[in-house]
Design an enzyme around this catalytic site. Structure first.
Site, PDB file in Angstrom:
ATOM      1  N   HIS A 131       0.815  -1.214   0.000  1.00  0.00           N
ATOM      2  CA  HIS A 131       0.000   0.000   0.000  1.00  0.00           C
ATOM      3  C   HIS A 131       0.854   1.272   0.000  1.00  0.00           C
ATOM      4  CE1 HIS A 131      -3.271   2.679   1.797  1.00  0.00           C
ATOM      5  NE2 HIS A 131      -3.865   2.134   0.749  1.00  0.00           N
ATOM      6  N   LYS A 133       3.289   4.457  -1.129  1.00  0.00           N
ATOM      7  CA  LYS A 133       3.416   5.374  -2.263  1.00  0.00           C
ATOM      8  C   LYS A 133       4.720   6.135  -2.080  1.00  0.00           C
ATOM      9  CE  LYS A 133      -1.234   4.827  -1.759  1.00  0.00           C
ATOM     10  NZ  LYS A 133      -1.925   4.275  -0.574  1.00  0.00           N
ATOM     11  N   ASP A 138      17.265   9.968  -8.261  1.00  0.00           N
ATOM     12  CA  ASP A 138      18.706  10.251  -8.199  1.00  0.00           C
ATOM     13  C   ASP A 138      19.262  10.249  -6.771  1.00  0.00           C
ATOM     14  OD1 ASP A 138      18.950  10.430 -10.922  1.00  0.00           O
ATOM     15  OD2 ASP A 138      18.789  12.611 -11.013  1.00  0.00           O
ATOM     16  N   HIS A 304      -9.111  11.265   1.519  1.00  0.00           N
ATOM     17  CA  HIS A 304      -8.206  10.134   1.337  1.00  0.00           C
ATOM     18  C   HIS A 304      -6.887  10.351   2.065  1.00  0.00           C
ATOM     19  CE1 HIS A 304      -5.763   7.152  -1.067  1.00  0.00           C
ATOM     20  NE2 HIS A 304      -6.888   6.472  -0.922  1.00  0.00           N
ATOM     21  N   LYS A 306      -3.892  10.870   4.975  1.00  0.00           N
ATOM     22  CA  LYS A 306      -3.394  10.141   6.142  1.00  0.00           C
ATOM     23  C   LYS A 306      -2.319  11.013   6.796  1.00  0.00           C
ATOM     24  CE  LYS A 306      -4.059   6.986   2.555  1.00  0.00           C
ATOM     25  NZ  LYS A 306      -5.479   6.841   2.674  1.00  0.00           N
ATOM     26  N   ASP A 311       0.780  18.938  19.030  1.00  0.00           N
ATOM     27  CA  ASP A 311       1.363  20.168  19.550  1.00  0.00           C
ATOM     28  C   ASP A 311       1.873  21.042  18.414  1.00  0.00           C
ATOM     29  OD1 ASP A 311       0.612  19.380  22.077  1.00  0.00           O
ATOM     30  OD2 ASP A 311       2.547  18.510  22.587  1.00  0.00           O
TER      31      ASP A 311
END
Length: 425
Positions: A131, A133, A138, A304, A306, A311
């Site tokens: 899952h 991404k 380089d 969508h 996450k 603080d």
């Protein structure tokens, strides 16, 4: 036929085996919101690549976003850049042979995590997905977040376009990310790129921590860092998460923070892409609201993201939801940040969402069903307490990473021999 990794690849993985607990200083991060900011940044980085591109994603759609990415990858491979792509066999199952063949014929090493066969037209390899991404270019620039490669992450997709985040990273932590992705694909860098990015100079003053979740050595690392931040929270906690159904310890940490006076706010889906997501999250509302947690439902379009902040310094962004799949089954990657400026930027963004795009959830008044709601909340809370144990009982197998191949007209192959290897994670 499956075969064991070559000695150089095995040596590479052993040499760079890391734990998810080492902070790295000297980095710079830029918050990227939605596909409008993310896709051009990634494509431009690939188009500017000189030596190496490594990309892994859960979903790659064959639409205008996928076509633009394909063009950037083809251009890079045509310049002699060493290009590696890893997609998930469940999330990217709709990719056509022609789309993949074009990349392979250009020299792209295209891999599929756990390619599965359909049964009666249905995908059955649902559990333990790749899952993450991640993009590394380089050895100098990395991208991490929750955005997949599809037009549904662009506003012009319509009412179901997704709200999401990623970050562009420069600095020494990029090398850690690069080492991880090569270890994950069971490969070593090309010989002339072996030391790429090894002596990266500081790019800023941000401390970062690259944290992953797998089904072997790092099963709860992302959740553990969340909980540590919640335990030390003194002023505020804001969590924006698409699929919210965490375990007992996480819920307890949220409640305890709110009960000791911390301003705890959750931004959850009000217009979900999957209705069951909202139904599941609402089972927790009463238990959280009674402890003082404030809940906001994002209603402009499906959420969508996450991301989270605690603080005025701690923040995280990545691929991990706060649900059973991400916390107990899937392979995930987050970046954790200690920096006031990044925290402030994320806070400004989330504060704007809460003020202009969210509906506050109001506790339901006591009435004839109040007792039933309390019983329901109690049952859900304690079911969650045991979920991590139950997750271990779910069907498991040893995932593979398959290097895709294309059949040539003469019956041979136009790429390397297919290599199915046990997933490193």
């Amino acid at each position: 036929m499956p075969h064991a990794p070559t000695r150089p690849a095995a040596a590479w993985r052993q040499r760079f085996q890391r734990h998810n607990s080492r902070w790295t200083a000297g980095n710079s991060l830029k918050l990227l919101e939605n596909g409008e900011e993310f896709f051009p940044a990634v494509n431009q980085a690939i188009q500017s690549a000189q030596r190496e591109v490594v990309l892994e994603t859960f979903i790659l759609f064959e639409d205008k976003v996928g076509a633009a990415l394909q063009e950037a990858l083809l251009d890079a491979a045509g310049r002699g850049v060493d290009v590696h792509v890893l997609v998930d066999g469940y999330g990217s199952y709709e990719l056509s042979r022609g789309f993949i063949a074009k990349l392979i014929q250009a020299g792209v090493k295209f891999r599929v995590f756990d390619p599965g066969q359909k049964v009666m037209g249905k995908r059955i390899n649902v559990l333990r997905r790749m899952h993450r991404k991640i993009v590394v270019v380089d050895g100098e620039l990395a991208f991490i977040g929750g955005i997949n490669y599809g037009a549904d992450h662009l506003a012009d997709f319509g009412p179901t376009a997704k709200q999401d985040y990623a970050t562009a990273i420069r600095g020494p932590v990029v090398q850690r990310i690069r080492e991880f992705v090569f270890r994950a694909i069971g490969e070593s860098p090309r010989e002339d790129n072996r030391n790429l990015g090894r002596d990266a100079q500081p790019a800023g003053d941000v401390e970062t921590l690259f944290v992953t979740r797998d089904n072997h050595r790092h099963r709860n690392d992302i959740e553990r860092h969340y909980q540590a931040a919640l335990r030390t929270a003194r002023e505020r906690v804001i969590i924006a998460n698409a699929y919210f159904f965490p375990g007992y310890r996480f819920i307890r940490a949220l409640r305890r923070a709110a009960l000791r006076g911390v301003d705890v706010r959750l931004i959850l889906q009000g217009e979900p892409d999957m209705p069951i997501v909202k139904t599941a999250a609402k089972l927790l509302y009463d238990h959280l609201l009674r402890a003082g947690v404030k809940i906001y439902e994002y209603c402009d379009r499906p959420l969508h993201g996450k991301v989270a902040l605690v603080d005025d310094q701690w923040a995280t962004i990545g691929s991990s939801n706060l649900d059973p799949l991400s916390l107990s089954l899937n392979l995930e990657a987050n970046i954790v940040v200690r920096d006031r400026a990044f925290n402030a930027t994320l806070h400004e963004n989330l504060d704007r969402l809460m003020k202009h795009s969210c509906t506050p959830v109001v506790p339901e008044p006591e009435g004839r069903w109040h007792g039933l709601r309390l019983v329901r909340s109690y049952c859900v809370f304690h079911v969650l307490r045991w979920f991590p144990t139950w997750a271990g009982w779910l069907p498991r197998h040893k995932p593979t990473i398959a290097l895709a191949r294309v059949q040539a007209e003469d019956g041979g192959t136009v790429d390397e021999e297919t290599a199915a290897r046990a997933a490193a994670t």
